[in-house]
Write a protein that holds these residues in place. Sequence first.
Motif, PDB file in Angstrom:
ATOM      1  N   MET A  25       0.837  -1.198   0.000  1.00 34.96           N
ATOM      2  CA  MET A  25       0.000   0.000   0.000  1.00 34.96           C
ATOM      3  C   MET A  25       0.874   1.250   0.000  1.00 34.96           C
ATOM      4  SD  MET A  25      -3.136  -1.010   2.500  1.00 34.96           S
ATOM      5  CE  MET A  25      -2.241  -1.784   3.819  1.00 34.96           C
ATOM      6  N   ALA A  26       0.306   2.329  -0.489  1.00 41.57           N
ATOM      7  CA  ALA A  26       1.022   3.605  -0.504  1.00 41.57           C
ATOM      8  C   ALA A  26       1.222   4.082   0.929  1.00 41.57           C
ATOM      9  CB  ALA A  26       0.232   4.636  -1.303  1.00 41.57           C
ATOM     10  N   PRO A  27       2.485   4.326   1.333  1.00 37.43           N
ATOM     11  CA  PRO A  27       2.742   4.790   2.697  1.00 37.43           C
ATOM     12  C   PRO A  27       2.432   6.276   2.879  1.00 37.43           C
ATOM     13  CG  PRO A  27       4.791   4.624   1.481  1.00 37.43           C
ATOM     14  CD  PRO A  27       3.696   4.119   0.564  1.00 37.43           C
ATOM     15  N   MET A  28       2.205   6.967   1.767  1.00 35.49           N
ATOM     16  CA  MET A  28       1.955   8.409   1.787  1.00 35.49           C
ATOM     17  C   MET A  28       1.261   8.776   0.483  1.00 35.49           C
ATOM     18  SD  MET A  28       5.895   9.338   0.891  1.00 35.49           S
ATOM     19  CE  MET A  28       6.438   7.800   1.672  1.00 35.49           C
ATOM     20  N   PRO A  29       0.595   9.944   0.458  1.00 34.33           N
ATOM     21  CA  PRO A  29       0.027  10.364  -0.814  1.00 34.33           C
ATOM     22  C   PRO A  29       1.139  10.812  -1.751  1.00 34.33           C
ATOM     23  CG  PRO A  29      -0.361  12.026   0.882  1.00 34.33           C
ATOM     24  CD  PRO A  29       0.337  10.868   1.537  1.00 34.33           C
ATOM     25  N   GLY A  30       0.941  10.602  -3.036  1.00 35.52           N
ATOM     26  CA  GLY A  30       1.963  11.019  -3.983  1.00 35.52           C
ATOM     27  C   GLY A  30       1.598  10.609  -5.391  1.00 35.52           C
ATOM     28  N   LYS A  31       2.580  10.746  -6.288  1.00 33.54           N
ATOM     29  CA  LYS A  31       2.380  10.430  -7.695  1.00 33.54           C
ATOM     30  C   LYS A  31       3.323   9.301  -8.075  1.00 33.54           C
ATOM     31  CE  LYS A  31       3.270  12.747 -12.000  1.00 33.54           C
ATOM     32  NZ  LYS A  31       3.553  14.066 -12.574  1.00 33.54           N
ATOM     33  N   VAL A  32       2.780   8.300  -8.776  1.00 33.87           N
ATOM     34  CA  VAL A  32       3.596   7.178  -9.244  1.00 33.87           C
ATOM     35  C   VAL A  32       4.482   7.694 -10.384  1.00 33.87           C
ATOM     36  CG1 VAL A  32       3.589   4.862 -10.260  1.00 33.87           C
ATOM     37  CG2 VAL A  32       1.814   5.517  -8.605  1.00 33.87           C
ATOM     38  N   LEU A  33       5.796   7.762 -10.114  1.00 36.95           N
ATOM     39  CA  LEU A  33       6.736   8.258 -11.119  1.00 36.95           C
ATOM     40  C   LEU A  33       7.104   7.175 -12.105  1.00 36.95           C
ATOM     41  CD1 LEU A  33       9.600  10.489  -9.694  1.00 36.95           C
ATOM     42  CD2 LEU A  33       7.623  11.133 -11.037  1.00 36.95           C
ATOM     43  N   GLU A  34       7.425   5.991 -11.572  1.00 31.17           N
ATOM     44  CA  GLU A  34       7.922   4.922 -12.441  1.00 31.17           C
ATOM     45  C   GLU A  34       7.600   3.560 -11.858  1.00 31.17           C
ATOM     46  OE1 GLU A  34      12.184   3.467 -14.381  1.00 31.17           O
ATOM     47  OE2 GLU A  34      12.143   5.206 -13.061  1.00 31.17           O
ATOM     48  N   LEU A  35       7.093   2.667 -12.705  1.00 29.77           N
ATOM     49  CA  LEU A  35       6.908   1.268 -12.316  1.00 29.77           C
ATOM     50  C   LEU A  35       8.200   0.544 -12.671  1.00 29.77           C
ATOM     51  CD1 LEU A  35       3.287   0.687 -13.667  1.00 29.77           C
ATOM     52  CD2 LEU A  35       3.982   1.045 -11.301  1.00 29.77           C
ATOM     53  N   LEU A  36       8.761  -0.187 -11.728  1.00 27.53           N
ATOM     54  CA  LEU A  36      10.036  -0.870 -11.935  1.00 27.53           C
ATOM     55  C   LEU A  36       9.850  -2.346 -12.284  1.00 27.53           C
ATOM     56  CD1 LEU A  36      11.917   0.739  -8.917  1.00 27.53           C
ATOM     57  CD2 LEU A  36      11.930   1.484 -11.299  1.00 27.53           C
TER      58      LEU A  36
ATOM     59  N   PRO B 174      12.843  -3.144  -4.973  1.00 26.33           N
ATOM     60  CA  PRO B 174      11.997  -1.996  -5.303  1.00 26.33           C
ATOM     61  C   PRO B 174      11.042  -2.339  -6.448  1.00 26.33           C
ATOM     62  CG  PRO B 174      14.238  -1.637  -6.094  1.00 26.33           C
ATOM     63  CD  PRO B 174      14.242  -2.921  -5.322  1.00 26.33           C
ATOM     64  N   ILE B 175       9.778  -1.932  -6.302  1.00 28.87           N
ATOM     65  CA  ILE B 175       8.798  -2.227  -7.353  1.00 28.87           C
ATOM     66  C   ILE B 175       8.300  -0.972  -8.061  1.00 28.87           C
ATOM     67  CG2 ILE B 175       8.096  -4.462  -6.410  1.00 28.87           C
ATOM     68  CD1 ILE B 175       5.622  -3.064  -5.276  1.00 28.87           C
ATOM     69  N   LEU B 176       8.362   0.168  -7.362  1.00 28.41           N
ATOM     70  CA  LEU B 176       7.979   1.412  -8.021  1.00 28.41           C
ATOM     71  C   LEU B 176       8.564   2.599  -7.282  1.00 28.41           C
ATOM     72  CD1 LEU B 176       5.416   3.006  -6.376  1.00 28.41           C
ATOM     73  CD2 LEU B 176       4.184   1.064  -7.248  1.00 28.41           C
ATOM     74  N   ILE B 177       8.504   3.755  -7.951  1.00 23.54           N
ATOM     75  CA  ILE B 177       8.975   4.998  -7.340  1.00 23.54           C
ATOM     76  C   ILE B 177       7.777   5.916  -7.187  1.00 23.54           C
ATOM     77  CG2 ILE B 177      10.498   7.001  -7.556  1.00 23.54           C
ATOM     78  CD1 ILE B 177      12.321   5.212  -9.334  1.00 23.54           C
TER      79      ILE B 177
ATOM     80  N   GLN C 295      11.686  11.466  -4.176  1.00 25.28           N
ATOM     81  CA  GLN C 295      11.398  10.174  -4.795  1.00 25.28           C
ATOM     82  C   GLN C 295      11.569   9.078  -3.751  1.00 25.28           C
ATOM     83  OE1 GLN C 295      13.583   9.583  -8.410  1.00 25.28           O
ATOM     84  NE2 GLN C 295      12.925  11.530  -9.283  1.00 25.28           N
ATOM     85  N   ASN C 296      10.514   8.321  -3.542  1.00 27.98           N
ATOM     86  CA  ASN C 296      10.512   7.252  -2.548  1.00 27.98           C
ATOM     87  C   ASN C 296      10.368   5.913  -3.252  1.00 27.98           C
ATOM     88  OD1 ASN C 296      10.092   8.968   0.052  1.00 27.98           O
ATOM     89  ND2 ASN C 296       8.594   9.730  -1.409  1.00 27.98           N
ATOM     90  N   HIS C 297      11.336   5.022  -3.024  1.00 26.94           N
ATOM     91  CA  HIS C 297      11.212   3.672  -3.579  1.00 26.94           C
ATOM     92  C   HIS C 297      10.246   2.887  -2.706  1.00 26.94           C
ATOM     93  CE1 HIS C 297      14.790   4.817  -5.816  1.00 26.94           C
ATOM     94  NE2 HIS C 297      14.559   3.770  -6.598  1.00 26.94           N
TER      95      HIS C 297
END
Length: 76
Positions: free
Chosen positions: A11-22, A34-37, A44-46
């Motif tokens: 789950m998202a630990p914080m609100p934000g925008k998905v920059l990149e799917l890894l 890491p699965i996404l940024i 940028q949070n991994h």
Amino acid sequence: TNQANKLEVVMAPMPGKVLELLVEESTAVKEGEPILILEAMKMQNHIYSPTTAKISELRVKEGQTVKTGEILATFQ
């Protein structure tokens, strides 16, 4: 849920925008990989896999805004 095997989710630990799917759906990942940024407050949070498993579903797309607690991916 009364499923025989527990569905693992991240789950998202914080609100934000998905920059990149890894990773992609059906990719096998190791715990801690890491699965996404997720971009939040210009940082940028991994986001890491909580388990060693195969990704069954990515529930977000790049550029999507998410809320805290929103399910990003499920594992099988």
